[in-house]
Write an enzyme that holds these catalytic residues in place. Sequence first.
Site, short mmCIF file in Angstrom:
data_model
loop_
_atom_site.label_atom_id
_atom_site.label_comp_id
_atom_site.label_asym_id
_atom_site.label_seq_id
_atom_site.Cartn_x
_atom_site.Cartn_y
_atom_site.Cartn_z
N GLU A 51 9.14 -6.29 10.45
CA GLU A 51 7.99 -6.57 9.58
C GLU A 51 7.64 -8.04 9.78
O GLU A 51 8.47 -8.93 9.57
CB GLU A 51 8.35 -6.30 8.11
CG GLU A 51 7.18 -6.50 7.17
CD GLU A 51 7.58 -6.43 5.69
OE1 GLU A 51 8.70 -6.03 5.36
OE2 GLU A 51 6.73 -6.84 4.86
N ASP A 62 5.32 -13.05 -3.15
CA ASP A 62 6.42 -13.73 -2.47
C ASP A 62 7.20 -14.65 -3.40
O ASP A 62 6.62 -15.42 -4.17
CB ASP A 62 5.90 -14.57 -1.29
CG ASP A 62 5.35 -13.70 -0.16
OD1 ASP A 62 5.51 -12.47 -0.24
OD2 ASP A 62 4.78 -14.26 0.79
N TYR A 176 7.51 2.40 1.22
CA TYR A 176 8.17 1.16 0.85
C TYR A 176 8.51 1.23 -0.63
O TYR A 176 7.63 1.17 -1.47
CB TYR A 176 7.25 -0.03 1.14
CG TYR A 176 7.92 -1.39 1.10
CD1 TYR A 176 8.72 -1.78 0.03
CD2 TYR A 176 7.76 -2.29 2.13
CE1 TYR A 176 9.34 -3.02 0.00
CE2 TYR A 176 8.37 -3.54 2.12
CZ TYR A 176 9.16 -3.89 1.04
OH TYR A 176 9.77 -5.12 1.02
#
Length: 269
Positions: A51, A62, A176
């Site tokens: 990834e 993040d 995911y």
Amino acid sequence: MGKERIDKIFREKLAAKEKLFVPYMMAGDGGLDTLEEKIAFLEKCGVSAIELGIPFSDPIADGPVIQQAGIRALESGTTLASVLEKLSVIRKKYTVPIILMSYINPIFQYGIEKFARDCFASGVDGVIIPDIPMEEEGIISPHLAAYGIACIRLAAMTSPPDRIKKIAERTEGFLYAVSVMGTTGARNAYAENISAYLRQLKENSPVPVLAGFGVSSGKQARYLSQYCDGVIVGSKIVDLFFKGKREEIKRLIESSLSGEPLTEKVKFP
Ligand SMILES: O=P(O)(O)OC[C@@H](O)[C@@H](O)c1c[nH]c2ccccc12
């Protein structure tokens, strides 16, 4: 190429009773010139896919380690365009599936149709766009489909069952499974219901389910992998690359993929 490459490689590994391991790295951290060598290294370590993050100024999902890597990559002049261009030159030498992770904003700037076309031309096999909800994905998913690029969807622990069903039906390549509440980064505990959550995703998903967020050790990887098909490890890999600790990356991958599966009683750290 594309979705088919991910499907084929994942199918082969799972048929051989292996679990999947997908490292995340930030494109352009350490300069884009280091990208090829890192891809070669990870491929040699036996990862299932890579990834590759596109740096962005406002990366809402993040945590600190990846934010800092993004800042370094932006400072070195990395852009979505420069990453795609670099891949178009180096990608053909490697067979490992490459998945781009980008927020929607840089893709908008670049042009959605052109993005899909250039991903195809550069040998990108799949994309993860974390800030585009299912209701809005129609602006990009048909373009990716036209080029056979997998659009990998994310499920969250807060997604209700009917939403999980829809996400699992639509996702391509893999599902995911975001395994913690909050942003990316190391954790020392998972929620009580993590096993039930992953099992529920497995029941609904026609493609492999990979758990990501908060996985930073081989032990954690093996723990989560008992309930799904494997893991994605981001912050830890980014940190070890930054510190130049290649041997530790190798050991982390090895220990994630081998050894006894762990029982439910395991406590972290
Ligand atoms: O860093 P962690 O906790 O190991 O989590 C993986 C993650 O970094 C990677 O998949 C990722 C980085 N940025 C993202 C944004 C959204 C979804 C996923 C990501």
